[in-house]
Scaffold this motif. Structure first.
Motif, PDB file in Angstrom:
ATOM      1  N   LYS A 142       0.806  -1.093   0.050  1.00  0.00           N
ATOM      2  CA  LYS A 142      -0.018  -0.190  -0.068  1.00  0.00           C
ATOM      3  C   LYS A 142       0.769   1.259  -0.124  1.00  0.00           C
ATOM      4  CE  LYS A 142      -4.013   2.099   0.635  1.00  0.00           C
ATOM      5  NZ  LYS A 142      -3.334   3.603   1.044  1.00  0.00           N
ATOM      6  N   VAL A 143       1.671   1.274   1.010  1.00  0.00           N
ATOM      7  CA  VAL A 143       2.599   2.499   0.949  1.00  0.00           C
ATOM      8  C   VAL A 143       3.746   2.602  -0.018  1.00  0.00           C
ATOM      9  CG1 VAL A 143       4.166   3.644   2.803  1.00  0.00           C
ATOM     10  CG2 VAL A 143       2.013   2.713   3.494  1.00  0.00           C
ATOM     11  N   VAL A 144       4.310   1.529  -0.376  1.00  0.00           N
ATOM     12  CA  VAL A 144       5.575   1.721  -1.181  1.00  0.00           C
ATOM     13  C   VAL A 144       5.301   1.356  -2.457  1.00  0.00           C
ATOM     14  CG1 VAL A 144       7.842   0.694  -1.677  1.00  0.00           C
ATOM     15  CG2 VAL A 144       7.208   0.906   0.773  1.00  0.00           C
ATOM     16  N   GLY A 145       4.224   0.390  -2.571  1.00  0.00           N
ATOM     17  CA  GLY A 145       4.013   0.112  -4.035  1.00  0.00           C
ATOM     18  C   GLY A 145       2.967   0.912  -4.649  1.00  0.00           C
ATOM     19  N   GLY A 146       2.161   1.671  -3.820  1.00  0.00           N
ATOM     20  CA  GLY A 146       1.181   2.595  -4.372  1.00  0.00           C
ATOM     21  C   GLY A 146      -0.101   1.781  -4.782  1.00  0.00           C
ATOM     22  N   LEU A 147      -0.303   0.372  -4.207  1.00  0.00           N
ATOM     23  CA  LEU A 147      -1.286  -0.339  -4.893  1.00  0.00           C
ATOM     24  C   LEU A 147      -2.617   0.279  -3.948  1.00  0.00           C
ATOM     25  CD1 LEU A 147       0.114  -3.884  -5.176  1.00  0.00           C
ATOM     26  CD2 LEU A 147       0.302  -2.057  -6.736  1.00  0.00           C
ATOM     27  N   THR A 148      -3.673   0.026  -4.702  1.00  0.00           N
ATOM     28  CA  THR A 148      -4.991   0.282  -3.872  1.00  0.00           C
ATOM     29  C   THR A 148      -5.185  -1.084  -2.856  1.00  0.00           C
ATOM     30  OG1 THR A 148      -6.298  -0.843  -5.518  1.00  0.00           O
ATOM     31  CG2 THR A 148      -5.742   1.428  -5.822  1.00  0.00           C
ATOM     32  N   ALA A 194      12.784 -12.401   4.841  1.00  0.00           N
ATOM     33  CA  ALA A 194      11.698 -13.246   3.919  1.00  0.00           C
ATOM     34  C   ALA A 194      10.686 -12.385   3.786  1.00  0.00           C
ATOM     35  CB  ALA A 194      11.419 -14.368   4.895  1.00  0.00           C
ATOM     36  N   SER A 195      10.041 -11.711   4.492  1.00  0.00           N
ATOM     37  CA  SER A 195       8.980 -10.821   4.317  1.00  0.00           C
ATOM     38  C   SER A 195       9.159  -9.803   3.189  1.00  0.00           C
ATOM     39  CB  SER A 195       8.243 -10.250   5.459  1.00  0.00           C
ATOM     40  OG  SER A 195       9.191  -9.519   6.074  1.00  0.00           O
ATOM     41  N   VAL A 196      10.516  -9.336   3.237  1.00  0.00           N
ATOM     42  CA  VAL A 196      10.755  -8.171   2.408  1.00  0.00           C
ATOM     43  C   VAL A 196      10.833  -8.633   1.283  1.00  0.00           C
ATOM     44  CG1 VAL A 196      12.766  -6.713   1.802  1.00  0.00           C
ATOM     45  CG2 VAL A 196      11.972  -6.886   4.228  1.00  0.00           C
ATOM     46  N   LEU A 197      11.497  -9.790   0.836  1.00  0.00           N
ATOM     47  CA  LEU A 197      11.356 -10.563  -0.671  1.00  0.00           C
ATOM     48  C   LEU A 197      10.322 -10.462  -1.118  1.00  0.00           C
ATOM     49  CD1 LEU A 197      14.469 -13.060  -0.215  1.00  0.00           C
ATOM     50  CD2 LEU A 197      14.624 -10.710  -0.996  1.00  0.00           C
ATOM     51  N   GLU A 198       9.468 -11.198  -0.282  1.00  0.00           N
ATOM     52  CA  GLU A 198       8.056 -11.342  -0.607  1.00  0.00           C
ATOM     53  C   GLU A 198       7.335 -10.123  -1.117  1.00  0.00           C
ATOM     54  OE1 GLU A 198       3.849 -13.070   1.130  1.00  0.00           O
ATOM     55  OE2 GLU A 198       5.100 -12.772   2.502  1.00  0.00           O
ATOM     56  N   VAL A 199       7.408  -8.843  -0.310  1.00  0.00           N
ATOM     57  CA  VAL A 199       7.022  -7.800  -0.854  1.00  0.00           C
ATOM     58  C   VAL A 199       7.571  -7.387  -2.083  1.00  0.00           C
ATOM     59  CG1 VAL A 199       6.736  -5.382  -0.088  1.00  0.00           C
ATOM     60  CG2 VAL A 199       6.089  -7.125   1.646  1.00  0.00           C
ATOM     61  N   ILE A 200       8.758  -7.297  -2.330  1.00  0.00           N
ATOM     62  CA  ILE A 200       9.283  -6.835  -3.221  1.00  0.00           C
ATOM     63  C   ILE A 200       8.732  -7.566  -4.678  1.00  0.00           C
ATOM     64  CG2 ILE A 200      11.357  -6.611  -4.582  1.00  0.00           C
ATOM     65  CD1 ILE A 200      12.928  -5.985  -2.022  1.00  0.00           C
ATOM     66  N   TYR A 201       8.551  -8.989  -4.455  1.00  0.00           N
ATOM     67  CA  TYR A 201       8.089  -9.636  -5.665  1.00  0.00           C
ATOM     68  C   TYR A 201       6.592  -9.455  -5.970  1.00  0.00           C
ATOM     69  CZ  TYR A 201       7.863 -13.594  -8.998  1.00  0.00           C
ATOM     70  OH  TYR A 201       7.678 -14.375  -9.894  1.00  0.00           O
ATOM     71  N   LEU A 202       6.114  -9.050  -5.017  1.00  0.00           N
ATOM     72  CA  LEU A 202       4.591  -8.749  -5.001  1.00  0.00           C
ATOM     73  C   LEU A 202       4.695  -7.472  -5.820  1.00  0.00           C
ATOM     74  CD1 LEU A 202       2.804  -9.938  -1.962  1.00  0.00           C
ATOM     75  CD2 LEU A 202       2.459 -10.947  -4.286  1.00  0.00           C
ATOM     76  N   ALA A 220       6.411   0.963 -14.272  1.00  0.00           N
ATOM     77  CA  ALA A 220       7.121   1.600 -13.236  1.00  0.00           C
ATOM     78  C   ALA A 220       7.322   0.922 -11.967  1.00  0.00           C
ATOM     79  CB  ALA A 220       6.157   3.080 -12.649  1.00  0.00           C
ATOM     80  N   LEU A 221       6.334   0.006 -11.564  1.00  0.00           N
ATOM     81  CA  LEU A 221       6.220  -0.809 -10.559  1.00  0.00           C
ATOM     82  C   LEU A 221       7.525  -1.818 -10.747  1.00  0.00           C
ATOM     83  CD1 LEU A 221       2.491  -1.704  -9.304  1.00  0.00           C
ATOM     84  CD2 LEU A 221       4.334  -0.163  -8.283  1.00  0.00           C
ATOM     85  N   CYS A 222       7.694  -2.395 -11.701  1.00  0.00           N
ATOM     86  CA  CYS A 222       8.812  -3.359 -12.071  1.00  0.00           C
ATOM     87  C   CYS A 222       9.979  -2.932 -11.817  1.00  0.00           C
ATOM     88  CB  CYS A 222       8.639  -4.109 -13.467  1.00  0.00           C
ATOM     89  SG  CYS A 222       6.980  -5.026 -13.626  1.00  0.00           S
ATOM     90  N   ASP A 223      10.089  -1.380 -12.305  1.00  0.00           N
ATOM     91  CA  ASP A 223      11.349  -1.066 -12.315  1.00  0.00           C
ATOM     92  C   ASP A 223      11.707  -0.495 -10.673  1.00  0.00           C
ATOM     93  OD1 ASP A 223      11.720  -0.648 -14.991  1.00  0.00           O
ATOM     94  OD2 ASP A 223      10.816   1.311 -15.191  1.00  0.00           O
ATOM     95  N   GLU A 224      10.824   0.150  -9.907  1.00  0.00           N
ATOM     96  CA  GLU A 224      11.057   0.191  -8.528  1.00  0.00           C
ATOM     97  C   GLU A 224      11.231  -1.112  -7.961  1.00  0.00           C
ATOM     98  OE1 GLU A 224      11.919   2.167  -5.966  1.00  0.00           O
ATOM     99  OE2 GLU A 224      10.868   3.347  -7.500  1.00  0.00           O
ATOM    100  N   ALA A 225      10.683  -2.150  -8.243  1.00  0.00           N
ATOM    101  CA  ALA A 225      10.988  -3.359  -7.453  1.00  0.00           C
ATOM    102  C   ALA A 225      12.280  -4.108  -8.142  1.00  0.00           C
ATOM    103  CB  ALA A 225      10.011  -4.756  -7.872  1.00  0.00           C
ATOM    104  N   LEU A 226      12.745  -3.997  -9.358  1.00  0.00           N
ATOM    105  CA  LEU A 226      13.996  -4.154  -9.392  1.00  0.00           C
ATOM    106  C   LEU A 226      15.124  -3.184  -8.737  1.00  0.00           C
ATOM    107  CD1 LEU A 226      13.885  -4.691 -13.450  1.00  0.00           C
ATOM    108  CD2 LEU A 226      14.959  -6.206 -11.721  1.00  0.00           C
ATOM    109  N   ARG A 227      14.850  -2.007  -8.678  1.00  0.00           N
ATOM    110  CA  ARG A 227      15.703  -1.040  -8.124  1.00  0.00           C
ATOM    111  C   ARG A 227      15.905  -1.455  -6.615  1.00  0.00           C
ATOM    112  NH1 ARG A 227      16.960   3.262  -4.684  1.00  0.00           N
ATOM    113  NH2 ARG A 227      14.512   3.073  -3.820  1.00  0.00           N
ATOM    114  N   LEU A 228      14.794  -1.681  -5.883  1.00  0.00           N
ATOM    115  CA  LEU A 228      14.889  -2.331  -4.636  1.00  0.00           C
ATOM    116  C   LEU A 228      15.709  -3.527  -4.343  1.00  0.00           C
ATOM    117  CD1 LEU A 228      11.406  -1.184  -3.253  1.00  0.00           C
ATOM    118  CD2 LEU A 228      13.402  -0.345  -2.755  1.00  0.00           C
ATOM    119  N   GLY A 229      15.392  -4.527  -5.322  1.00  0.00           N
ATOM    120  CA  GLY A 229      16.047  -5.875  -5.308  1.00  0.00           C
ATOM    121  C   GLY A 229      17.622  -5.777  -5.423  1.00  0.00           C
TER     122      GLY A 229
END
Length: 439
Positions: A142-148, A194-202, A220-229
């Motif tokens: 919600k907060v980082v990914g900006g998902l509803t 483990a939960s951090v990895l799960e969140v980034i992949y989601l 943009a979400l893929c790019d953000e997840a890639l950057r974090l990863g």
């Protein structure tokens, strides 16, 4: 620029910048709820100001500055108000001076620090062990990914009110516990990884195949997840699953240019032009997979999924795909990380490796699975297999049912087109999300 166009532009800017603004302010306030409020205040200020002044040269920096100013005003108020409850005048003066000094030091450090890793700090804060695993993932999405909230519910196959309550409770818990806004170190790191990895992949998955809306992907979400990863892999180079997740996302992201046509319509894996796959990302992904393999221990879930993705990346054409190896890798994945979605994806691989009848038998065993009862990809996969078995009328019904269940407009159009085209046998689309073997 018309008011409507400006409004759409501001909405797009906010979608991109919101997480960074919240993260930047959270480092100042140490309160996630307060940071979100300040970020929303900045958005309101933009909506009031930009129609008259025009878009600033750097909208993200403008929003960050406005949100920080709001946060600083609140911190100053808190700093000034706190000593008023002290009984002795001298103690009040001392405490006030100390509070002002601490505030100034904190402000200088916050403003001077590199903000590039704020989102990573925010993820680790949201993934604090004080929260349940599900709450950690939902809050961070919600907060980082900006998902509803609805998109998160769809990603987790849960009811929307359940996710909404989970997020509210999580923010309240973090505020009450005064969880520090930082990346943990030492013994505190492992329980939260483990939960951090799960969140980034989601987050990555939501960008790779959007749950709802008019677009097939949200790059943009893929790019953000890639950057974090990538940042996480740099911080934790000896963690095999961090390398595995990075490998998985790099390889999956390599297909993004080939997954839609010029009009934004989906192109499924068998029909993609593999010449459009990003070879640099594939090389990066394969290198990360090699690093994971060189580390001690057996492959975990993310490294196994990366190995599946690598099978596709190494195949020069869809026909050359090593589906037997993919099926074996899914057997291993199902053994260590069983889930209904993994079982569905395994059925696809088995159907491709050993024939549609074998795949259909596995899919039919999942029809009574509650978690998949409203999952549109279950009838979609079943339709694929039925087409290959020449059971065309049944396949048409399955595609129509899948179209009725999906919330993504592009996906619905694709499924309806497949239903309308159910007249002759055709190849399986391998149409899955997430950790599936498809594109």
């Amino acid at each position: 620029m018309t008011d409507r166009k400006l409004g759409e532009t501001i909405e797009a800017i906010w979608r991109i910048e919101a997480a960074r603004v919240v993260a930047g302010v959270a480092r100042l306030t140490r309160d996630l709820g307060q940071a979100e409020d300040c970020a929303q205040d900045a958005l309101v200020a933009a909506l009031e100001t930009w129609p008259g002044t025009g878009l600033p040269d750097n909208p993200g920096a403008w929003l960050m500055t406005a949100a920080r100013r709001r946060a600083l005003d609140q911190l100053r108020h808190q700093t000034m108000a706190a000593p008023k409850h002290r009984e002795l005048a001298r103690e009040l003066e001392i405490r006030h001076a100390l509070a002002e000094a601490a505030f100034t030091e904190r402000l200088d450090a916050a403003l001077d620090a590199d903000i590039d890793d704020d989102l990573l700090r925010l993820i680790f804060t949201a993934c604090h062990p004080i929260l349940s695993p599900d709450a950690r993932a939902a809050l961070t999405l919600k907060v980082v990914g900006g998902l509803t909230t609805d998109e998160i519910a769809r990603a987790y196959l849960k009811a929307t009110p359940t996710i909404a309550q989970r997020i509210v409770r999580a923010k309240r818990t973090l505020a009450e516990a005064q969880v520090p806004f930082e990346v943990p170190h030492g013994a505190e790191l492992a329980p939260r990884l483990a939960s951090v990895l799960e969140v980034i992949y989601l987050i990555f998955n939501e960008g790779y195949a959007a749950t709802a809306g008019d677009d097939w992907m949200r790059p943009a979400l893929c790019d953000e997840a890639l950057r974090l990863g990538r940042v996480l892999a740099g911080l934790l180079p000896e963690e095999a699953e961090v390398q595995g997740l990075t490998a998985l996302m790099e390889i999956q992201a390599s297909r993004l240019p080939a997954r839609v046509d010029a009009d934004g319509n989906p192109i499924l894996l068998p029909d993609q032009d593999r010449g459009r796959w990003d070879r640099l990302l594939i090389r990066r992904g394969l290198a990360a997979l090699e690093r994971a393999a060189a580390l001690p221990g057996a492959f975990g879930p993310y490294a196994l999924q990366a190995a599946i993705a690598a099978c596709h990346a190494r195949a020069a054409s869809a026909e050359e795909t090593d589906w037997s190896r993919i099926a074996a890798l899914y057997d291993a994945l199902a053994a260590i990380a069983p889930s209904p979605v993994v079982a569905l994806n395994r059925a696809v691989a088995v159907g491709m490796a050993y024939g549609p009848a074998a795949g259909l038998e596995l899919v039919d065993a999942l029809l009574a699975e509650p978690a998949l009862s409203h999952y549109h990809l279950l009838p979609s996969v079943r339709g694929d297999l039925l087409v290959r078995l020449d059971r065309i009328p049944e396949a048409r019904d399955e595609f129509e049912r899948a179209a009725a269940l999906t919330r993504n407009a592009r996906e619905r159009a694709l499924l309806l087109a497949r239903a309308a085209g159910c007249t002759t046998p055709e190849r399986s689309s391998g149409h899955q999300r997430g950790d599936s073997p498809d594109g």
